[in-house]
Design a protein around this motif. Structure first.
Motif, short mmCIF file in Angstrom:
data_model
loop_
_atom_site.label_atom_id
_atom_site.label_comp_id
_atom_site.label_asym_id
_atom_site.label_seq_id
_atom_site.Cartn_x
_atom_site.Cartn_y
_atom_site.Cartn_z
N ALA A 96 0.83 -1.21 0.00
CA ALA A 96 0.00 0.00 0.00
C ALA A 96 0.87 1.26 0.00
O ALA A 96 0.58 2.23 -0.71
N ALA A 97 1.95 1.27 0.78
CA ALA A 97 2.85 2.44 0.80
C ALA A 97 3.58 2.59 -0.53
O ALA A 97 3.77 3.72 -1.01
N ASP A 98 3.97 1.48 -1.15
CA ASP A 98 4.57 1.54 -2.49
C ASP A 98 3.58 2.12 -3.49
O ASP A 98 3.92 2.98 -4.30
N ARG A 99 2.37 1.63 -3.43
CA ARG A 99 1.33 2.09 -4.37
C ARG A 99 1.04 3.58 -4.15
O ARG A 99 0.89 4.33 -5.11
N TYR A 100 0.96 4.00 -2.89
CA TYR A 100 0.73 5.42 -2.58
C TYR A 100 1.84 6.28 -3.19
O TYR A 100 1.58 7.28 -3.84
N ALA A 139 3.24 1.00 -9.67
CA ALA A 139 2.52 1.89 -10.59
C ALA A 139 1.92 1.11 -11.74
O ALA A 139 0.85 1.45 -12.25
N TYR A 140 2.59 0.06 -12.15
CA TYR A 140 2.24 -0.67 -13.35
C TYR A 140 1.37 -1.89 -13.09
O TYR A 140 0.87 -2.51 -14.00
N SER A 141 1.20 -2.25 -11.84
CA SER A 141 0.50 -3.48 -11.49
C SER A 141 -0.99 -3.41 -11.79
O SER A 141 -1.66 -2.46 -11.39
#
Length: 153
Positions: A96-100, A139-141
């Motif tokens: 979630a932190a990576d996605r944020y 970002a790409y997932s």
């Protein structure tokens, strides 16, 4: 390197707030975001981590050995932990932190443009966008939609 020199050397990228696209200007600045949230950021020698969020103290530590673009990515990730209300780091919180961070640092237009230029050359895309491989994957997932993660508070 002094903090003001690190801040001055950061590249600019689009801005997102609360998971919603705001505009291409001003660019997302995780240093400014942390400041607005009242979160002190300290750059220190860290042996086993690139960055740490300490929810009990409301502070972030960043490793001093990182290049400015990498510090920007790590800080965006740690700010994500703070904004999302994380108190521990199970894999779903890390994702979630990576996605944020990815949603704030990489606009869909930037990603599309880089993919058009570089095809499936991930190192070239990452280098152009000045993000870590982890953030590029986030970002790409196709497995994570932006509305899955909401700020707590």
């Amino acid at each position: 390197m002094h903090l003001s020199a690190l801040r001055a050397s950061r590249s600019t990228v689009p801005c997102r707030s609360r998971g919603v696209r705001v505009s291409e200007h001003p660019p997302y600045d995780p240093w400014e975001h942390a400041r607005r949230l009242g979160i002190p950021v300290h750059v220190r020698r860290l042996r086993k981590s690139h960055g740490l969020w300490f929810p009990d103290y409301g502070e972030i530590l960043l490793a001093d050995h990182l290049k400015p673009w990498a510090q920007r990515c790590v800080l965006a990730h740690e700010v994500g932990h703070a904004v999302l209300g994380h108190r521990d780091d199970p894999p779903e919180n890390e994702w979630a932190a990576d996605r944020y961070a990815a949603l704030n640092l990489i606009s869909p237009a930037m990603l599309t443009s880089a993919v058009k230029r570089h095809g499936s050359d991930v190192p070239a895309i990452r280098k152009e966008l000045r993000v870590t491989s982890r953030l590029l994957r986030a970002a790409y997932s196709p497995f994570a939609a932006p509305n899955l993660y909401h700020e707590k508070g």
